[in-house]
Design an enzyme around this catalytic site. Structure first.
Site, mmCIF file in Angstrom:
data_model
loop_
_atom_site.group_PDB
_atom_site.id
_atom_site.type_symbol
_atom_site.label_atom_id
_atom_site.label_comp_id
_atom_site.label_asym_id
_atom_site.label_seq_id
_atom_site.Cartn_x
_atom_site.Cartn_y
_atom_site.Cartn_z
ATOM 1 N N TRP A 47 -9.055 8.475 0.396
ATOM 2 C CA TRP A 47 -9.587 7.527 1.374
ATOM 3 C C TRP A 47 -10.994 7.134 0.955
ATOM 4 O O TRP A 47 -11.792 7.982 0.578
ATOM 5 C CB TRP A 47 -9.622 8.157 2.775
ATOM 6 C CG TRP A 47 -8.279 8.589 3.254
ATOM 7 C CD1 TRP A 47 -7.821 9.866 3.383
ATOM 8 C CD2 TRP A 47 -7.200 7.739 3.661
ATOM 9 N NE1 TRP A 47 -6.526 9.852 3.857
ATOM 10 C CE2 TRP A 47 -6.116 8.562 4.041
ATOM 11 C CE3 TRP A 47 -7.035 6.349 3.754
ATOM 12 C CZ2 TRP A 47 -4.898 8.062 4.481
ATOM 13 C CZ3 TRP A 47 -5.818 5.856 4.201
ATOM 14 C CH2 TRP A 47 -4.775 6.700 4.562
ATOM 15 N N TRP A 59 0.821 -1.221 0.000
ATOM 16 C CA TRP A 59 0.000 0.000 0.000
ATOM 17 C C TRP A 59 0.852 1.267 0.000
ATOM 18 O O TRP A 59 1.904 1.315 0.641
ATOM 19 C CB TRP A 59 -0.854 -0.019 1.266
ATOM 20 C CG TRP A 59 -1.484 1.279 1.647
ATOM 21 C CD1 TRP A 59 -0.909 2.272 2.394
ATOM 22 C CD2 TRP A 59 -2.805 1.726 1.345
ATOM 23 N NE1 TRP A 59 -1.815 3.310 2.561
ATOM 24 C CE2 TRP A 59 -2.976 2.998 1.933
ATOM 25 C CE3 TRP A 59 -3.879 1.171 0.624
ATOM 26 C CZ2 TRP A 59 -4.170 3.721 1.824
ATOM 27 C CZ3 TRP A 59 -5.056 1.890 0.517
ATOM 28 C CH2 TRP A 59 -5.199 3.151 1.107
ATOM 29 N N ASN A 82 0.213 5.674 0.572
ATOM 30 C CA ASN A 82 -0.589 6.912 0.566
ATOM 31 C C ASN A 82 0.330 8.129 0.458
ATOM 32 O O ASN A 82 1.109 8.177 -0.520
ATOM 33 C CB ASN A 82 -1.664 6.965 1.661
ATOM 34 C CG ASN A 82 -1.239 6.777 3.098
ATOM 35 O OD1 ASN A 82 -0.848 5.697 3.499
ATOM 36 N ND2 ASN A 82 -1.342 7.795 3.904
ATOM 37 N N ASP A 83 0.287 9.061 1.376
ATOM 38 C CA ASP A 83 0.904 10.380 1.159
ATOM 39 C C ASP A 83 2.356 10.362 0.657
ATOM 40 O O ASP A 83 3.163 9.577 1.150
ATOM 41 C CB ASP A 83 0.986 11.155 2.475
ATOM 42 C CG ASP A 83 -0.294 11.138 3.268
ATOM 43 O OD1 ASP A 83 -1.289 10.596 2.794
ATOM 44 O OD2 ASP A 83 -0.275 11.679 4.383
ATOM 45 N N PHE A 94 4.249 8.059 10.669
ATOM 46 C CA PHE A 94 3.301 8.823 9.856
ATOM 47 C C PHE A 94 4.033 9.900 9.042
ATOM 48 O O PHE A 94 5.243 10.058 9.130
ATOM 49 C CB PHE A 94 2.237 9.450 10.761
ATOM 50 C CG PHE A 94 1.078 8.532 11.063
ATOM 51 C CD1 PHE A 94 1.155 7.154 10.864
ATOM 52 C CD2 PHE A 94 -0.128 9.050 11.545
ATOM 53 C CE1 PHE A 94 0.072 6.316 11.141
ATOM 54 C CE2 PHE A 94 -1.214 8.228 11.816
ATOM 55 C CZ PHE A 94 -1.113 6.859 11.625
ATOM 56 N N GLU A 149 -4.634 18.230 7.796
ATOM 57 C CA GLU A 149 -3.540 17.269 7.644
ATOM 58 C C GLU A 149 -2.511 17.829 6.664
ATOM 59 O O GLU A 149 -2.804 18.678 5.827
ATOM 60 C CB GLU A 149 -4.085 15.934 7.129
ATOM 61 C CG GLU A 149 -5.030 15.253 8.101
ATOM 62 C CD GLU A 149 -5.329 13.802 7.723
ATOM 63 O OE1 GLU A 149 -5.175 12.920 8.564
ATOM 64 O OE2 GLU A 149 -5.724 13.559 6.566
ATOM 65 N N ARG A 202 0.179 16.333 13.811
ATOM 66 C CA ARG A 202 1.050 15.477 12.995
ATOM 67 C C ARG A 202 1.495 16.145 11.697
ATOM 68 O O ARG A 202 1.125 17.253 11.388
ATOM 69 C CB ARG A 202 0.336 14.168 12.678
ATOM 70 C CG ARG A 202 -0.971 14.303 11.943
ATOM 71 C CD ARG A 202 -1.546 12.923 11.615
ATOM 72 N NE ARG A 202 -2.897 13.000 11.088
ATOM 73 C CZ ARG A 202 -3.988 12.960 11.835
ATOM 74 N NH1 ARG A 202 -3.902 12.842 13.143
ATOM 75 N NH2 ARG A 202 -5.192 13.061 11.269
ATOM 76 N N ASP A 203 2.271 15.360 10.944
ATOM 77 C CA ASP A 203 2.718 15.687 9.586
ATOM 78 C C ASP A 203 3.657 16.896 9.559
ATOM 79 O O ASP A 203 3.406 17.886 8.842
ATOM 80 C CB ASP A 203 1.518 15.908 8.647
ATOM 81 C CG ASP A 203 0.505 14.755 8.701
ATOM 82 O OD1 ASP A 203 0.925 13.639 9.108
ATOM 83 O OD2 ASP A 203 -0.672 14.961 8.354
#
Ligand code: FRU
Length: 491
Positions: A300, A36, A38-39, A98, A217, A162-163
């Site tokens: 998502w 998988w 994602n970002d 993350f 985010e 976060r991030d």
């Protein structure tokens, strides 16, 4: 411990590779070898090469404990997969490394990321702990973790923060974090001289559940042509008119970040891309001064048929940003011209209430054309792409004269997907300039030299390769159409 977990993750990927299904595998977009994605994370130029990291779950094609996948390129076109950079391995990042960013200090590559912990028995978004962490590498491949650099948020009741996006401003390191206080979103800022010790500057921008969403985010702050931009991925915006129909958006505002760490908003909120699949965008300042951007080209809860093929997730093409008033323009990175192989030039044509098959076929194509609005009388006209012989599959891109919008329609675009997205066409506009990139399971449309973009995943059958021009109830006028076959790089 970290090294052993990375080995284990690599073995999981190796094991899946022979079983991977490739029907929807992208030819020139970055996706994970298996598992998988994602970002995009940690976009950085290090020792003459672009490095790109991404949220990665190597053990399945579903989201899970996040690792940092890693790839590099010297030309933004050809990418080499590198060993996974980070695996969750310590008490502070046990359940996930993350999103975050990367910077270069003293010829060392630093990663700043969020360590994630689930505190409950089950995955419960209301029982989590997040901390900000640092890791570094001297060879650009092997990373040593340095532990937690920010243990608790300024307001201890905040769980979601976060991030980290770290950048250099006037010789100091600045960090932006997205946070959720109660049901309101915040942009938090910190400053450091050495990346280890961080001083809290304050809440640069405070939002409210309505209209700003509940969490911002993946923040990014950068200067472009004399203005500061705050780019972020708000969660919880309500659909309004034609906007905000994805589960979450990718948005930006312009303004001024002052030296005390306050972001003074000057303009409206804008959606960055208007397709179905575009999220968590991050930027990088290239050595030649260009601001480049990548996003996760999924969303998502979107249908993800490639999960059955043991891989999932892709990044958008790299885009060059420029400023147009308070808005951003996104153009495909100029390096992408290197993807072009044979070219077909189709003569300008008028299509009268019907369709005309174009003399070009393929899954990996770039189109360049204009729709001429002055000469056209059709209610709708445009292109049908990735069409099957029987006409059942097709992805439509057309001008809707009644709504005065350019519409991307993936109602019949293959496995699982549906719905339309669109952008406005101004009343005074006489033509619409289009650049379209098709890959095996994606379409990216650049409208009017990047004034708008629409990026969506599509899942047509591998043999749905036809293209046609069509017009409904009237005449549609098309300029010459340049079509390039694009290189299949298997990345
Ligand atoms: C955005 C995001 C980030 C988080 C990461 C986890 O898509 O939710 O906020 O760090 O994904 O994978």
């Amino acid at each position: 411990m970290h090294a052993a977990l990375l080995d284990q993750a690599h073995r999981a990927i190796e094991k899946k590779l022979p079983e991977r299904g490739n029907d929807y595998r992208l030819g020139y977009h970055l996706s994970p070898p298996a598992g998988w994605m994602n970002d995009p994370n940690g976009l950085v130029f290090f020792r003459g090469e672009y490095h790109l990291f991404y949220q990665h779950h190597p053990y399945s094609a579903q989201w899970g404990p996040m690792h940092w996948g890693h790839a590099k390129s010297s030309d933004l076109v050809h990418w080499e997969h590198l060993p996974i950079a980070l695996a969750p391995s310590e008490a502070y990042d046990r359940d996930g490394c993350f999103s975050g960013s990367a910077v270069v200090l003293d010829d060392t590559l630093y990663l700043i990321y969020t360590g994630h912990l689930w505190l409950g028995e089950v995955r419960d978004d209301d029982k989590i702990r997040q901390v900000q962490c640092l890791a570094s590498s001297t060879d650009g491949i092997n990373f040593t973790k340095h532990g937690v650099v920010l243990q608790t948020p300024p307001d201890p009741s905040v769980m979601h923060w976060r991030d980290p996006k770290v950048w250099n401003r006037d010789g100091q390191w600045w960090m932006a974090l997205g946070a959720r206080q109660g049901d309101d979103p915040q942009l938090l800022l910190y400053r450091s001289r050495d990346l280890h010790d961080w001083e809290y500057l304050g809440c640069a921008l405070q939002g409210q559940r309505v209209p700003d969403g509940y969490m911002w985010e993946c923040p990014d702050i950068f200067e472009l042509d004399g203005r500061d931009f705050f780019l972020y991925s708000p969660q919880g915006l309500k659909p309004a008119g034609y906007d905000n129909w994805n589960l979450f958006q990718n948005s930006y505002r312009t303004g001024q970040l002052d030296d005390s760490g306050c972001f003074h908003v000057r303009g409206d909120l804008h959606e960055l891309d208007h397709g179905h699949d575009f999220y968590a965008a991050q930027t990088l300042l290239a050595p030649d001064g260009r601001r480049l951007l990548w996003a996760w080209m999924d969303m998502w809860e979107s249908p993800m048929p490639t999960q059955a093929d043991h891989w999932c997730g892709a990044l958008s093409l790299p885009r060059e940003l420029s400023r147009d008033g308070e808005r951003l323009r996104m153009r495909p990175a100029r390096e992408l011209a290197a993807l072009r192989q044979s070219q077909t030039l189709l003569q300008s044509c008028e299509v009268k209430s019907g369709s005309c098959v174009l003399d070009v076929q393929g899954a990996l194509l770039e189109f360049e054309l204009e729709l001429d609005l002055t000469g056209s009388s059709a209610e709708r006209f445009g292109l049908a792409l990735r069409c099957s012989e029987d006409g059942k599959e097709r992805t439509l891109l057309y001008f809707d004269a009644m709504a005065r919008r350019l519409v991307l329609d993936r109602q019949s675009s293959g496995a699982g997907v549906s719905g339309v997205r669109s952008v406005p066409i101004a009343a005074e506009q006489t033509r619409i300039a289009l650049r379209i990139f098709l890959d095996r399971s994606s379409i990216e449309v650049f409208v009017d030299d990047g004034a708008y973009t629409l990026s969506s995943r599509i899942y047509p059958r591998p043999d749905s390769l036809l293209a046609s021009a069509f017009a409904v109830n009237g005449t549609g006028c098309f300029s010459d159409i340049s079509v390039w076959r694009l290189a299949d790089l298997n990345i």
